[in-house]
Write an enzyme that holds these catalytic residues in place. Structure first.
Site, PDB file in Angstrom:
ATOM      1  N   TYR A 296      15.078  30.966   7.661  1.00 40.87           N
ATOM      2  CA  TYR A 296      13.481  31.112   8.040  1.00 40.87           C
ATOM      3  C   TYR A 296      13.921  31.261   9.588  1.00 40.87           C
ATOM      4  O   TYR A 296      14.595  30.759  10.476  1.00 40.87           O
ATOM      5  CB  TYR A 296      12.187  30.540   7.660  1.00 40.87           C
ATOM      6  CG  TYR A 296      12.031  30.564   6.321  1.00 40.87           C
ATOM      7  CD1 TYR A 296      12.199  31.990   5.816  1.00 40.87           C
ATOM      8  CD2 TYR A 296      12.104  29.903   5.525  1.00 40.87           C
ATOM      9  CE1 TYR A 296      11.721  32.480   4.409  1.00 40.87           C
ATOM     10  CE2 TYR A 296      11.969  29.762   4.025  1.00 40.87           C
ATOM     11  CZ  TYR A 296      11.434  31.313   3.560  1.00 40.87           C
ATOM     12  OH  TYR A 296      11.181  31.111   2.802  1.00 40.87           O
TER      13      TYR A 296
ATOM     14  N   LYS B 243       0.690  -0.982   0.108  1.00 39.67           N
ATOM     15  CA  LYS B 243      -0.576  -0.156   0.195  1.00 39.67           C
ATOM     16  C   LYS B 243       1.246   1.447  -0.186  1.00 39.67           C
ATOM     17  O   LYS B 243       2.375   1.316   0.027  1.00 39.67           O
ATOM     18  CB  LYS B 243      -0.846   0.332   1.073  1.00 39.67           C
ATOM     19  CG  LYS B 243       0.154   0.052   2.438  1.00 39.67           C
ATOM     20  CD  LYS B 243      -1.533   0.131   3.326  1.00 39.67           C
ATOM     21  CE  LYS B 243      -0.420   0.173   5.655  1.00 39.67           C
ATOM     22  NZ  LYS B 243      -1.005  -0.611   6.352  1.00 39.67           N
TER      23      LYS B 243
HETATM   24  C1  LIG Z   1      -0.133  -0.823   6.976  1.00 36.48           C
HETATM   25  C2  LIG Z   1      -0.795  -3.276   7.160  1.00 36.48           C
HETATM   26  C3  LIG Z   1      -0.258  -4.069   7.565  1.00 36.48           C
HETATM   27  C4  LIG Z   1       1.335  -3.830   7.208  1.00 36.48           C
HETATM   28  O1  LIG Z   1       1.492  -2.972   8.512  1.00 36.48           O
HETATM   29  P1  LIG Z   1       3.054  -3.253   9.041  1.00 36.48           P
HETATM   30  O2  LIG Z   1       2.698  -2.923  10.585  1.00 36.48           O
HETATM   31  O3  LIG Z   1       3.963  -1.899   8.131  1.00 36.48           O
HETATM   32  O4  LIG Z   1       3.749  -4.573   8.531  1.00 36.48           O
HETATM   33  C5  LIG Z   1      -1.096  -4.908   7.427  1.00 36.48           C
HETATM   34  N1  LIG Z   1      -2.343  -4.579   7.583  1.00 36.48           N
HETATM   35  C6  LIG Z   1      -3.168  -3.360   7.473  1.00 36.48           C
HETATM   36  C7  LIG Z   1      -4.768  -4.394   7.981  1.00 36.48           C
HETATM   37  C8  LIG Z   1      -2.384  -3.031   7.209  1.00 36.48           C
HETATM   38  O5  LIG Z   1      -3.296  -1.576   7.785  1.00 36.48           O
END
Ligand SMILES: *Cc1c(COP(=O)(O)O)cnc(C)c1O
Length: 376
Positions: free
Chosen positions: A269, A38
């Site tokens: 800044y 993702k």
């Molecule tokens: C993002 C996510 C994961 C992976 O999480 P990590 O901590 O990056 O391994 C797994 N399951 C769900 C439902 C997620 O949203």
């Protein structure tokens, strides 16, 4: 080294592959891996990373949205794709058109999707997510209500039953144990009524990396570990990390100017930094528009000429100033390292996150599209 871009990341395909193999070896052959790609693979590039993972034998991938799933399909990714973070009514058709497998989080959506599947005369495997105590996504209903919603279903196939932990890295908290207990009780009630989904899954990176085997079941969803990180654990009872993964991404930027400033000069800044003595300042072509947190103003460090150096003054949108007083060997056009290793000095996303008061996930996902990606 001369910088080819103002700012860029170097992503190691070999590292992604090695991390995937390390996770697979840790959980063993009875557990299906669903690498999470993702958010454009935590900014490592979802298509490139997915190709590497498919080559390594991944049969599943997970994304957040339908749009992310469609993007992978259009790039030719063949693996099963789990869509984890819900979908909108206008996105439902694409689940069928692109063979995406949704996590379902409400009994209403079961009905809606089944109707659509029937209308299209198609079957669709789905994973049902139980809210076991996080109060984010997931069904919060009794097993009777779930069974009643599933009974009339004709075209959806319940392939998976899943949940997600809120506090997996906090070993001083009972929340994970409570969530496992809640989920197991729900799963066994559904099981007794004849609902036996092929996959059961609850673990992201943390329960894998700290060896919480009773949460692995027969499918796991590692995200961060694929990219080479394990979240830090809290609590005195925290076990050691049992997974060996290494960061797959290095982040660099070019030095566009080097100048001497006299004692007393104000830098950047708001004049946040005042030179206590004559200094050599390096100006980098990277800023918060590239994802370098503004919170690193006057407190962050990076690596220049093989040494840790301080960020001076405010991180601005496109530029950042650093102290090069003790680094005589650098020239305009050379590169510096924001994340990665030079010689025996390293900075990783955890360390940057600690300086910035955030988490490694947010550092990686915060690197913006302006930063070039180079695969090595
Ligand atoms: C993002 C996510 C994961 C992976 O999480 P990590 O901590 O990056 O391994 C797994 N399951 C769900 C439902 C997620 O949203």
């Amino acid at each position: 080294m001369k910088a080819p871009y103002r700012s860029w990341v170097e992503i190691s395909r070999q590292r992604i592959a090695a991390n995937y193999r390390a996770i697979a070896a840790k959980v063993g052959p009875g557990v299906e891996l669903v690498p999470v790609v993702k958010a454009d693979a935590y900014h490592h590039g979802a298509v490139e990373v997915s190709r590497v993972l498919e080559t390594e034998g991944a049969r599943w991938l997970a994304v957040s949205s339908v749009e992310e799933g469609v993007h992978l399909r259009e790039a030719g990714i063949q693996a099963r794709i789990l869509v984890m973070a819900d979908f909108l009514p206008p996105e439902q058709d694409a689940l069928f058109d692109y063979a995406l497998t949704p996590a379902i989080h409400s009994l209403d959506k079961i009905r809606q999707l089944d109707k659509m599947a029937a209308r299209r005369d198609q079957h669709l495997p789905v994973h049902l997510k139980i809210d076991s105590g996080m109060s984010r996504l997931g069904v919060r209903a009794s097993s009777e209500q779930i069974l009643a919603a599933l009974r009339p279903v004709k075209c959806l196939q319940l392939e998976g039953l899943m949940t997600h932990f809120a506090s997996a890295a906090d070993y001083s908290s009972q929340q994970t144990a409570d969530q496992v207990r809640f989920f197991d009780s729900m799963a066994s009630q559904l099981h007794r009524a004849g609902l036996k989904p092929r996959y059961t899954h609850m673990s992201a990176t943390t329960p894998i990396a700290y060896g919480r085997r009773q949460a692995w079941r027969n499918m796991v969803r590692p995200g961060l570990a694929i990219y080479g990180y394990v979240p830090p654990a809290r609590g005195e009872e925290a076990p050691p990390v049992v997974l060996n993964v290494k960061p797959a991404l290095e982040w660099k930027a070019a030095l566009v100017e080097i100048k001497r400033i006299p004692k007393g000069s104000l830098v950047g800044y708001e004049g946040l930094f005042r030179a206590p003595k004559p200094l050599t300042v390096g100006v980098l072509s990277v800023g918060y528009a590239d994802g370098l947190p503004h919170r690193l103003s006057n407190r962050g460090q990076l690596i220049a000429g093989g040494r840790l150096v301080n960020i001076l003054g405010a991180v601005s949108m496109d530029l950042t100033t650093i102290d090069l007083t003790d680094v005589p060997n650098l020239q305009v056009g050379d590169s510096v390292t924001l994340l990665g290793t030079e010689g025996d000095v390293s900075i990783d996303a955890h360390q940057m996150a600690t300086f910035a008061g955030t988490i490694s996930y947010s550092i990686l996902c915060g690197i913006t599209a302006r930063v070039h990606r180079v695969y090595v």
